[in-house]
Design a protein around this motif. Structure first.
Motif, PDB file in Angstrom:
ATOM      1  N   LYS A 280      53.502   8.838  20.106  1.00 39.99           N
ATOM      2  CA  LYS A 280      52.889   9.837  19.238  1.00 39.99           C
ATOM      3  C   LYS A 280      51.472  10.141  19.709  1.00 39.99           C
ATOM      4  O   LYS A 280      50.852   9.359  20.426  1.00 39.99           O
ATOM      5  CB  LYS A 280      52.872   9.349  17.785  1.00 39.99           C
ATOM      6  N   LEU A 281      50.964  11.294  19.280  1.00 39.12           N
ATOM      7  CA  LEU A 281      49.609  11.731  19.611  1.00 39.12           C
ATOM      8  C   LEU A 281      48.673  11.415  18.456  1.00 39.12           C
ATOM      9  O   LEU A 281      48.959  11.754  17.305  1.00 39.12           O
ATOM     10  CB  LEU A 281      49.614  13.228  19.905  1.00 39.12           C
ATOM     11  N   TYR A 282      47.558  10.769  18.757  1.00 41.77           N
ATOM     12  CA  TYR A 282      46.620  10.297  17.732  1.00 41.77           C
ATOM     13  C   TYR A 282      45.265  10.989  17.868  1.00 41.77           C
ATOM     14  O   TYR A 282      44.741  11.145  18.977  1.00 41.77           O
ATOM     15  CB  TYR A 282      46.421   8.786  17.858  1.00 41.77           C
ATOM     16  N   PHE A 283      44.694  11.358  16.729  1.00 40.90           N
ATOM     17  CA  PHE A 283      43.332  11.867  16.679  1.00 40.90           C
ATOM     18  C   PHE A 283      42.412  10.676  16.435  1.00 40.90           C
ATOM     19  O   PHE A 283      42.497  10.018  15.401  1.00 40.90           O
ATOM     20  CB  PHE A 283      43.186  12.906  15.568  1.00 40.90           C
TER      21      PHE A 283
ATOM     22  N   LEU B   7      44.157  12.339  26.368  1.00 42.17           N
ATOM     23  CA  LEU B   7      44.712  13.501  27.067  1.00 42.17           C
ATOM     24  C   LEU B   7      43.918  13.808  28.327  1.00 42.17           C
ATOM     25  O   LEU B   7      44.478  14.272  29.319  1.00 42.17           O
ATOM     26  CB  LEU B   7      44.717  14.723  26.143  1.00 42.17           C
ATOM     27  N   PHE B   8      42.626  13.532  28.297  1.00 40.76           N
ATOM     28  CA  PHE B   8      41.812  13.718  29.499  1.00 40.76           C
ATOM     29  C   PHE B   8      42.344  12.850  30.639  1.00 40.76           C
ATOM     30  O   PHE B   8      42.471  13.313  31.778  1.00 40.76           O
ATOM     31  CB  PHE B   8      40.348  13.371  29.204  1.00 40.76           C
TER      32      PHE B   8
ATOM     33  N   ASP C  25      35.966  18.449  15.921  1.00 40.78           N
ATOM     34  CA  ASP C  25      35.617  18.208  17.330  1.00 40.78           C
ATOM     35  C   ASP C  25      36.880  17.815  18.081  1.00 40.78           C
ATOM     36  O   ASP C  25      37.116  16.641  18.368  1.00 40.78           O
ATOM     37  CB  ASP C  25      34.556  17.110  17.445  1.00 40.78           C
ATOM     38  N   ILE C  26      37.689  18.815  18.384  1.00 46.17           N
ATOM     39  CA  ILE C  26      38.952  18.573  19.089  1.00 46.17           C
ATOM     40  C   ILE C  26      38.721  18.769  20.585  1.00 46.17           C
ATOM     41  O   ILE C  26      38.209  19.793  21.021  1.00 46.17           O
ATOM     42  CB  ILE C  26      40.048  19.535  18.591  1.00 46.17           C
ATOM     43  N   SER C  27      39.087  17.778  21.358  1.00 47.15           N
ATOM     44  CA  SER C  27      38.970  17.866  22.818  1.00 47.15           C
ATOM     45  C   SER C  27      39.940  16.875  23.431  1.00 47.15           C
ATOM     46  O   SER C  27      40.541  16.040  22.742  1.00 47.15           O
ATOM     47  CB  SER C  27      37.543  17.557  23.265  1.00 47.15           C
ATOM     48  N   SER C  28      40.075  16.928  24.746  1.00 46.71           N
ATOM     49  CA  SER C  28      41.025  16.046  25.429  1.00 46.71           C
ATOM     50  C   SER C  28      40.597  14.588  25.393  1.00 46.71           C
ATOM     51  O   SER C  28      41.431  13.699  25.586  1.00 46.71           O
ATOM     52  CB  SER C  28      41.212  16.500  26.885  1.00 46.71           C
ATOM     53  N   VAL C  29      39.315  14.308  25.154  1.00 45.59           N
ATOM     54  CA  VAL C  29      38.872  12.903  25.085  1.00 45.59           C
ATOM     55  C   VAL C  29      39.031  12.332  23.685  1.00 45.59           C
ATOM     56  O   VAL C  29      38.896  11.118  23.490  1.00 45.59           O
ATOM     57  CB  VAL C  29      37.407  12.752  25.548  1.00 45.59           C
ATOM     58  N   ASN C  30      39.321  13.180  22.705  1.00 46.24           N
ATOM     59  CA  ASN C  30      39.421  12.731  21.317  1.00 46.24           C
ATOM     60  C   ASN C  30      40.853  12.658  20.796  1.00 46.24           C
ATOM     61  O   ASN C  30      41.069  12.442  19.594  1.00 46.24           O
ATOM     62  CB  ASN C  30      38.587  13.646  20.413  1.00 46.24           C
ATOM     63  N   ILE C  31      41.809  12.843  21.687  1.00 47.31           N
ATOM     64  CA  ILE C  31      43.225  12.718  21.321  1.00 47.31           C
ATOM     65  C   ILE C  31      43.876  11.738  22.291  1.00 47.31           C
ATOM     66  O   ILE C  31      43.673  11.832  23.498  1.00 47.31           O
ATOM     67  CB  ILE C  31      43.956  14.079  21.373  1.00 47.31           C
TER      68      ILE C  31
END
Length: 286
Positions: A195-198, A138-139, A181-187
């Motif tokens: 799809k969106l992945y963690f 996402l970043f 630890d949710i952030s734009s670099v981890n999704i």
């Protein structure tokens, strides 16, 4: 007059001059504290995978893009022992990497996460091998206007995007599992299945309303707030989504009023829907 070099008198009365040299030099009466181990050749990793690129490096280990003998791509994550300790000095980077590998396996029915392939020790370091996600973090998307306009071109698309993320996070919260630890670099957005992945579950686990953690990416937590792990997930998710609208995340997340201002501004400009705006405010302000 030239100042004398520092020296030390040894036990047998000899003078040892402490020469100012750029290379490592050990006095002859001291045993080498870090002996060189000759057998450091990879027993498995480099015989099984070819490392094509280093994606990220830190003192706890690297993240690499590798291919196997069938030319299939994988992400290889390294953990070096005795570094990256937790606050209680019990868990090091190896423990966290093992935890992530297990979480990928155990949460795959509720979260979009990379598929696991294998894990092993090699040359004293621990490695996990997981699915390569063909896409962008996402970043990457938020920082590139071309990508942002391609994947999130309308306010309706942004709303859909947000609620897909909320759905995934709430699905694991129902079983008392937090992401941590949710952030734009981890999704990541996967171009193959849209799809969106963690992709980072090192600090994830099961908790209660009294469980707190300090593990988070700077700029994705309001600094003044003291939230439990589940509240922190929701706030960090909102900040992750909202980070596409403000660049100086560290400054913005130090002041709740700044966050409100930026979100209200983009809602008035028609960048996000009113529903998105109200949802984000609810997620952010505890």
């Amino acid at each position: 007059m030239k100042e004398e070099a520092p020296y030390k008198i040894t036990k047998n009365g000899k003078f040892y001059i402490d020469n100012n040299r750029s290379l490592y030099e050990l006095p002859d009466w001291i045993e080498e504290p870090f002996p060189v181990v000759d057998n450091q050749e990879s027993n498995y990793l480099l015989k099984t995978y070819k490392i094509e690129k280093c994606i990220h490096l830190s003192n706890t280990g690297g993240v690499y893009l590798g291919v196997n003998k069938n030319n299939e791509k994988y992400i290889i994550k390294e953990a070096r022992p005795y570094v990256g300790y937790s606050a209680n000095l019990k868990d090091d980077s190896v423990v966290y990497r093992k935890n992530e590998f297990n979480n990928f396996n155990n949460m795959s029915n509720l979260l979009n996460v990379p598929k696991t392939k294998e894990s092993f020790f090699d040359s004293g370091h621990f490695f996990t091998v997981v699915e390569y996600i063909n896409g962008y973090t996402l970043f990457d998307i938020f920082e590139n206007n071309n990508l942002l306009n391609h994947y999130l071109p309308t306010k309706e698309k942004k709303e859909e995007f947000l609620f897909k993320l909320i759905e995934q996070v709430k699905s694991v919260h129902k079983i008392n599992f937090y992401i941590g630890d949710i952030s734009s670099v981890n999704i990541m957005y996967n171009k193959n299945d849209n799809k969106l992945y963690f992709i980072d579950l090192e600090y994830s686990g099961f908790g209660e309303s009294t469980t707190y953690t300090e593990n988070n990416t700077p700029g994705f937590k309001v600094k003044s707030d003291k939230l439990n792990v589940f509240e922190q997930d929701i706030q960090s998710l909102a900040l992750t989504f909202a980070s596409m609208f403000f660049k100086d995340r560290e400054k913005v997340t130090s002041n709740t009023n700044l966050i409100k201002y930026h979100l209200r501004r983009v809602e008035k400009l028609g960048v996000i829907t009113y529903k998105t705006y109200k949802t984000l405010l609810t997620m952010l302000i505890y």
